[in-house]
Scaffold this active site. Sequence first.
Site, PDB file in Angstrom:
ATOM      1  CG  ASN A   1     -10.176   0.279   9.098  1.00 54.56           C
ATOM      2  OD1 ASN A   1      -9.335  -0.734   9.629  1.00 54.56           O
ATOM      3  ND2 ASN A   1     -10.134   0.483   7.974  1.00 54.56           N
TER       4      ASN A   1
ATOM      5  N   GLY B   1      -1.154   7.642   7.417  1.00 56.07           N
ATOM      6  CA  GLY B   1      -2.329   7.949   6.087  1.00 56.07           C
ATOM      7  C   GLY B   1      -3.005   6.448   5.488  1.00 56.07           C
TER       8      GLY B   1
ATOM      9  CB  CYS C   1      -7.807   1.806   5.365  1.00 57.34           C
ATOM     10  SG  CYS C   1      -7.226   0.336   3.713  1.00 57.34           S
TER      11      CYS C   1
ATOM     12  CE  LYS D   1     -10.952   3.422   1.272  1.00 60.92           C
ATOM     13  NZ  LYS D   1     -12.627   2.320   1.252  1.00 60.92           N
TER      14      LYS D   1
HETATM   15  C1  UGA Z   1      -5.393  -0.840   8.079  1.00 63.71           C
HETATM   16  C2  UGA Z   1      -5.903  -1.858   9.352  1.00 63.71           C
HETATM   17  O1  UGA Z   1      -4.622  -1.584  10.062  1.00 63.71           O
HETATM   18  C3  UGA Z   1      -6.545  -2.951   8.378  1.00 63.71           C
HETATM   19  O2  UGA Z   1      -6.945  -3.753   9.202  1.00 63.71           O
HETATM   20  C4  UGA Z   1      -7.564  -2.924   8.001  1.00 63.71           C
HETATM   21  O3  UGA Z   1      -7.573  -3.689   6.425  1.00 63.71           O
HETATM   22  C5  UGA Z   1      -6.762  -1.875   6.554  1.00 63.71           C
HETATM   23  O4  UGA Z   1      -6.491  -0.944   6.928  1.00 63.71           O
HETATM   24  C6  UGA Z   1      -8.751  -1.981   5.341  1.00 63.71           C
HETATM   25  O5  UGA Z   1      -9.343  -0.978   5.892  1.00 63.71           O
HETATM   26  O6  UGA Z   1      -7.871  -2.219   4.372  1.00 63.71           O
HETATM   27  P1  UGA Z   1      -3.435  -0.372   6.522  1.00 63.71           P
HETATM   28  O7  UGA Z   1      -3.830   1.106   5.547  1.00 63.71           O
HETATM   29  O8  UGA Z   1      -2.627  -1.020   5.561  1.00 63.71           O
HETATM   30  O9  UGA Z   1      -4.409  -1.411   7.507  1.00 63.71           O
HETATM   31  O10 UGA Z   1      -1.699  -0.165   7.008  1.00 63.71           O
HETATM   32  P2  UGA Z   1      -2.083   0.073   8.731  1.00 63.71           P
HETATM   33  O11 UGA Z   1      -0.632  -0.180   9.309  1.00 63.71           O
HETATM   34  O12 UGA Z   1      -2.591   0.006   9.846  1.00 63.71           O
HETATM   35  O13 UGA Z   1      -1.290   1.621   9.483  1.00 63.71           O
HETATM   36  C7  UGA Z   1      -2.281   2.635   8.851  1.00 63.71           C
HETATM   37  C8  UGA Z   1      -1.544   4.145   9.013  1.00 63.71           C
HETATM   38  O14 UGA Z   1      -0.936   4.115  10.239  1.00 63.71           O
HETATM   39  C9  UGA Z   1      -0.200   4.043   8.816  1.00 63.71           C
HETATM   40  O15 UGA Z   1       0.179   5.146   7.947  1.00 63.71           O
HETATM   41  C10 UGA Z   1       1.187   4.266   9.542  1.00 63.71           C
HETATM   42  O16 UGA Z   1       2.639   4.044   9.582  1.00 63.71           O
HETATM   43  C11 UGA Z   1       0.894   4.642  10.917  1.00 63.71           C
HETATM   44  N1  UGA Z   1       0.874   3.958  11.981  1.00 63.71           N
HETATM   45  C12 UGA Z   1       0.363   2.778  12.606  1.00 63.71           C
HETATM   46  C13 UGA Z   1       0.791   4.583  13.120  1.00 63.71           C
HETATM   47  O17 UGA Z   1       0.846   5.823  13.027  1.00 63.71           O
HETATM   48  N2  UGA Z   1       1.342   4.136  14.559  1.00 63.71           N
HETATM   49  C14 UGA Z   1       1.319   2.880  14.787  1.00 63.71           C
HETATM   50  O18 UGA Z   1       1.490   2.857  15.849  1.00 63.71           O
HETATM   51  C15 UGA Z   1       0.006   1.815  13.482  1.00 63.71           C
END
Ligand code: UGA
Length: 443
Positions: free
Chosen positions: A210, A259, A262, A265
């Site tokens: 993460n 945001g 995960c 945090k």
């Molecule tokens: C994240 C991880 O991707 C998962 O592998 C992990 O299991 C999970 O946390 C966890 O620890 O439980 P998640 O929080 O559901 O998953 O969402 P993501 O798709 O990773 O996005 C997180 C944030 O990053 C969002 O705000 C998204 O908009 C942002 N983001 C993501 C970006 O700004 N740019 C990107 O290229 C990718």
Amino acid sequence: MDIAVIGTGYVGLVTGAGLADFGNDVICCDIDPKKIDALNHGEIPIYEPGLDKIVSRNVGEGRLRFTTDLPEAIRRSRAIFIAVGTPPKPDGSADLRYVEDVANTIAKHMNGPKLVITKSTVPIGTGRMIERILDQSGNGHKGSIVSNPEFLREGSAIEDFQKPDRVVIGASDEDSIGLMKEIYAPLHSLEIPFVVTNVESSELIKYAANGFLATKISFINEVAVMCELLGADVQDVARGMGLDSRIGSKFLQAGPGFGGSCFPKDTSAVADIAKRYGYEFQIIEAVLRVNESIKERMVSKVIGALDGEARGKTVAILGLAFKPETDDMRDSPTIPLIKGLQKQGALIRAYDPGAMENSKKIFENITYCGDAYETAEGADALVIATEWNEFRALNLERVKKLLKQPLIVDLRNVYDPHRMKAEGFTYISVGRTEDARSREHVQ
Ligand code: UGA
């Protein structure tokens, strides 16, 4: 195998349903009777595409049940997954109260050998802490500890569970490893790699993964700032970087900062763990600082687009959740954005396809609308804050007529700047300047 999953939050419910779908006999437990009652009536308390179907199928076929009777669930199960919350404390460290409570309950009600698996994201050392609690139970039964972190993304959690990139198993004995492989048996035929290691390494893999993904995002967000200063296009830069297979193209989408429940945090928690061991995890600290400054920058971006004055202006916000396909508002970048704009005197209209109910608990004085077009009505600027699919194909002619002035601030780079200019909009996005070449020209 008979399995108990303790905690029916996001991770617990997806895990319980997924394990049942693999053919295991699963009982999901929660101390909240309302939640269990709702689940027993076929209601799914969270929004996750496909979860309702997999729950009802497995309930129907008798492999998935829900209960508040934790002692009974412990007694009947060979393997017990701990999937309770580990919320951040004010100092950024993870609050392990619920994990400890569950460990104590398992210790008290163990009636045979138990495989105790941590699914919640827990600080390094938690597995050993649970092991000590089980060892001290004094009832003569052995509890074996396994760390099996989840890598589920909200919005695509079912697919991530059924076809993961890898399964990580942290354990100290062959029997435990064998049982874990049995639980995940269907994944062998899909040739999913299993990473088998010790408990501490497995716990760290989760934080390191993460932390690294969050680093990629903060990195590209800073590259976007450079692009704005230098007249470059972040989409092109990300593509040019990402096609190098050592870098990879995923998680290089510039935006309003990361945001969710995960990344914020877990990055704070790993920084805190490092500090407790006398080390400053400098990259992670920087990633967190950058994320804060990017979120502030988004407020300035919108106010700048309004010629520096937000007072009395109406801003239409499309998307409130921290990402599409979820109702989750936890640490959504829209929170500091909307609050920052309100502080500067802006009036907010907003719409989100999934997160309106949750956002009502967070914001005051927002006019909630039924769709994107109603939101745009009479607004001085339209801000695309979350990239839901329905915002990718707006009827731009209609939007232009509804807005007070044709101004769009696209914090997710959904649209092509040249097209928007041709459609008559003042279009401001992230890390792209008007004179940078359009993506269409370089593909
Ligand atoms: C994240 C991880 O991707 C998962 O592998 C992990 O299991 C999970 O946390 C966890 O620890 O439980 P998640 O929080 O559901 O998953 O969402 P993501 O798709 O990773 O996005 C997180 C944030 O990053 C969002 O705000 C998204 O908009 C942002 N983001 C993501 C970006 O700004 N740019 C990107 O290229 C990718």
